[in-house]
Design an enzyme around this catalytic site. Sequence first.
Site, PDB file in Angstrom:
ATOM      1  N   LEU A  10      38.749  85.916  42.323  1.00 55.18           N
ATOM      2  CA  LEU A  10      39.928  85.116  41.983  1.00 55.18           C
ATOM      3  C   LEU A  10      39.605  84.239  40.781  1.00 55.18           C
ATOM      4  O   LEU A  10      38.781  83.327  40.863  1.00 55.18           O
ATOM      5  CB  LEU A  10      40.345  84.262  43.185  1.00 55.18           C
ATOM      6  CG  LEU A  10      40.548  85.018  44.511  1.00 55.18           C
ATOM      7  CD1 LEU A  10      41.013  84.066  45.604  1.00 55.18           C
ATOM      8  CD2 LEU A  10      41.514  86.174  44.341  1.00 55.18           C
ATOM      9  N   ALA A  11      40.241  84.547  39.650  1.00 57.66           N
ATOM     10  CA  ALA A  11      39.937  83.843  38.392  1.00 57.66           C
ATOM     11  C   ALA A  11      41.216  83.502  37.646  1.00 57.66           C
ATOM     12  O   ALA A  11      41.280  83.604  36.418  1.00 57.66           O
ATOM     13  CB  ALA A  11      39.019  84.697  37.522  1.00 57.66           C
ATOM     14  N   GLY A  13      42.931  80.516  38.046  1.00 55.64           N
ATOM     15  CA  GLY A  13      43.188  79.083  37.994  1.00 55.64           C
ATOM     16  C   GLY A  13      43.214  78.516  36.585  1.00 55.64           C
ATOM     17  O   GLY A  13      42.533  79.002  35.684  1.00 55.64           O
ATOM     18  N   ARG A  17      41.234  70.069  35.342  1.00 56.73           N
ATOM     19  CA  ARG A  17      40.255  68.988  35.210  1.00 56.73           C
ATOM     20  C   ARG A  17      39.270  69.225  34.064  1.00 56.73           C
ATOM     21  O   ARG A  17      38.554  68.314  33.674  1.00 56.73           O
ATOM     22  CB  ARG A  17      39.511  68.800  36.538  1.00 56.73           C
ATOM     23  CG  ARG A  17      40.325  68.039  37.568  1.00 56.73           C
ATOM     24  CD  ARG A  17      39.551  67.857  38.860  1.00 56.73           C
ATOM     25  NE  ARG A  17      39.676  69.031  39.725  1.00 56.73           N
ATOM     26  CZ  ARG A  17      39.043  69.173  40.881  1.00 56.73           C
ATOM     27  NH1 ARG A  17      38.226  68.212  41.309  1.00 56.73           N
ATOM     28  NH2 ARG A  17      39.216  70.246  41.608  1.00 56.73           N
ATOM     29  N   ARG A 335      18.433  84.732   9.276  1.00 55.81           N
ATOM     30  CA  ARG A 335      19.860  84.949   9.490  1.00 55.81           C
ATOM     31  C   ARG A 335      20.127  86.397   9.915  1.00 55.81           C
ATOM     32  O   ARG A 335      19.223  87.229   9.897  1.00 55.81           O
ATOM     33  CB  ARG A 335      20.620  84.567   8.220  1.00 55.81           C
ATOM     34  CG  ARG A 335      20.565  83.071   7.931  1.00 55.81           C
ATOM     35  CD  ARG A 335      20.990  82.737   6.521  1.00 55.81           C
ATOM     36  NE  ARG A 335      22.319  83.244   6.211  1.00 55.81           N
ATOM     37  CZ  ARG A 335      22.825  83.275   4.982  1.00 55.81           C
ATOM     38  NH1 ARG A 335      22.103  82.855   3.948  1.00 55.81           N
ATOM     39  NH2 ARG A 335      24.041  83.751   4.782  1.00 55.81           N
ATOM     40  N   LYS A 353      17.829  86.741   4.913  1.00 55.52           N
ATOM     41  CA  LYS A 353      19.152  87.176   5.367  1.00 55.52           C
ATOM     42  C   LYS A 353      19.354  88.645   5.022  1.00 55.52           C
ATOM     43  O   LYS A 353      19.160  89.065   3.883  1.00 55.52           O
ATOM     44  CB  LYS A 353      20.227  86.322   4.682  1.00 55.52           C
ATOM     45  CG  LYS A 353      21.658  86.562   5.166  1.00 55.52           C
ATOM     46  CD  LYS A 353      22.423  87.619   4.423  1.00 55.52           C
ATOM     47  CE  LYS A 353      22.671  87.268   2.990  1.00 55.52           C
ATOM     48  NZ  LYS A 353      23.572  88.283   2.340  1.00 55.52           N
ATOM     49  N   TYR A 389      23.964  87.313  -5.263  1.00 55.75           N
ATOM     50  CA  TYR A 389      25.418  87.137  -5.293  1.00 55.75           C
ATOM     51  C   TYR A 389      25.875  86.812  -6.709  1.00 55.75           C
ATOM     52  O   TYR A 389      25.390  85.855  -7.327  1.00 55.75           O
ATOM     53  CB  TYR A 389      25.806  86.008  -4.336  1.00 55.75           C
ATOM     54  CG  TYR A 389      27.284  85.778  -4.156  1.00 55.75           C
ATOM     55  CD1 TYR A 389      28.152  86.840  -3.935  1.00 55.75           C
ATOM     56  CD2 TYR A 389      27.803  84.497  -4.180  1.00 55.75           C
ATOM     57  CE1 TYR A 389      29.505  86.625  -3.749  1.00 55.75           C
ATOM     58  CE2 TYR A 389      29.152  84.264  -3.980  1.00 55.75           C
ATOM     59  CZ  TYR A 389      30.011  85.336  -3.770  1.00 55.75           C
ATOM     60  OH  TYR A 389      31.343  85.114  -3.587  1.00 55.75           O
ATOM     61  N   ALA A 425       4.612  84.477 -12.870  1.00 56.68           N
ATOM     62  CA  ALA A 425       5.230  83.255 -12.373  1.00 56.68           C
ATOM     63  C   ALA A 425       6.238  82.726 -13.382  1.00 56.68           C
ATOM     64  O   ALA A 425       6.028  82.771 -14.589  1.00 56.68           O
ATOM     65  CB  ALA A 425       4.156  82.205 -12.104  1.00 56.68           C
TER      66      ALA A 425
END
Length: 462
Positions: A10-11, A13, A17, A335, A353, A389, A425
Site C-alpha cells: 500500500l503506497a 498515501g 506530514r 566526473r 571527465k 570545448y 613545457a
Amino acid sequence: MGQGLSVVVLAAGEGKRFRSAVPKPLHPVAGRPLLWHVLAAAGPLKADRTVVVVGAGADQVGAAVEGFDLGPVELAVQASQRGTGDALAAACPLLEGGGDVLVLSGDTPLVSTALLERLLDAHRSARAAATLATSTLQDPTGYGRVLRDPGGTVTGIVEERDASAAQRELREVSVGMYVFRRPALDGLAELRPDNDQGEYYLPDLVPRVLAGGGRVATAEAPEEEARGVNDRIELAAAEALLRRRLLERLMLGGVTVTDPATTYVDADVEVGQDTVLAPLTFLEAGTRVGSRCRLGPNVRLVGCTVGDDATVAQAVAVDATIGPRVAVGPFASLRPGTQLAEGSKAGTFVEVKNSTVGPGSKVPHLSYVGDADIGAGANVGAGTVFVNYDGVRKHRTVVGDGAFIGSDTMLVAPVTVGNGAQTAAGSTITKDVPPDALAIERSDQRTIEGWAARRRRRKNRE
C-alpha cells in the site's frame, strides 16, 4: 514461500506530514526510496504476483517502480485516498484465485525478509484466515491497539483516535502487515467509514473474519522493523538505523570501518574483503568496491566501480570506473565517463571527465583532462589542460602510449599526440604531434641585461 502467494504494498498515501511535493513512498533512506526497501524485502519470497497500490503522485510512483529492477510489479490505482481498506480493495481485481495475500505498507523501510517469512510461517502453521504482525511498544502513540479477549484471542484492532482511554493504555499494536487467505478479502466490501476519519479501515476486516468463523493469528515483529515513517524526523531515525545495519553487515563480511558514526553507505553498495573505509566516506547509488582498497578520508563515490587494491583519498567521483591498483587524490574530481585503467593515477587537484587514462599512465597534479583517450604508460605534467570545448562543441584529444606531456601544456582539441612523443613545457599544441617527436610552441626568450635595476632607480627618483 512463493507458491500461491501474492504481495500487495500500500503506497497511495499523500504523506501530508512530510510537507513535500515528492510522494511519500519516494522519499529516500540509505539512498533508495522508502518503497524500494519494502519491495526488496519482499522479493526473496518469490511471490506469484506483486501489486503496488498507488494514489497520490501515482505517475511518479509508478515510474519509479518501473525503474527499481526488483522483478515484475503490477500497479493498482486508488482513485481517492479513502483509507487502507479501500486501498487494498483497489488491488483485489488483480488477485484472482486462492492462496495467501501478504499486505505491507510502503513506508516501512526497516522491514526484513526474515520477518516476512516468520509472518507467513505463523499464518500457515495456524491455518489462519488472517494473521497480523504485532509489536509491543514502550510508546504506542499513533498505532492501532490490538484487542484480545480474556483468553488471549484477538477480537479486533482499534485506531488510536477511535480508542477509549483504557484501550489507549494497551501497548500491543498492529504494525500494518497482514496475511489473508484470498477469500477473506471479500469482506472488504462490507467495510463502512463509521470512524473519526471517515475512512475504510483495513483493521476492521479482522472482526468480519472472526464473525465468519475464520481464525486470526498474530506474529511478533521487532519494534525496530515495525515502525513506519510518517515525517522527516522519523525518516532521519530510519536512516540512522538502516545505516547501522548496513555497516555492521560490511564489517561482519570483512570490511574495516574505522568510524561508523561518520561513514555513509547506501543500501545497494558492495564492498570487498579487507577494504578500509576511513572517516567521512560516502558510498552511494550502487557503487561497487573491490578487495583491499583504502577509501577516505573525505571521499564520495556515486555509482562508481572500484577495482582491487585501489586507493582513493579526499576525492569525489560520479559514474566513474577506477581500476585495480589505481591511486586517486587527494582533492581529485572524477566526473561521469571517467575510466582509469589498472595502475594509473589521477592525483592532487586533478579533474577528469569523459576520458580514459590507460594502464600505468599518470596525471599527478593540477591538470584538467576532458574528452580524452590517454594510452598506456603516459605522463601528463602539472598544469596541463585538455582544451576540449570551442564554445559550441566538445572535441577529443588522443595521447599515445608512452607519451610525455610537459607541464603547462595546452592541448587544443581535436589533436593527437603520437606514441612516445613529447611536448615541451609551456606549449600550446594545436597540431598533431607524430610518434616519437618533440613539439615546442613558445616564443624565444629575450633577456635584457640591467632592466630591473634601471626600473628600480626610476621608481626611487619618482
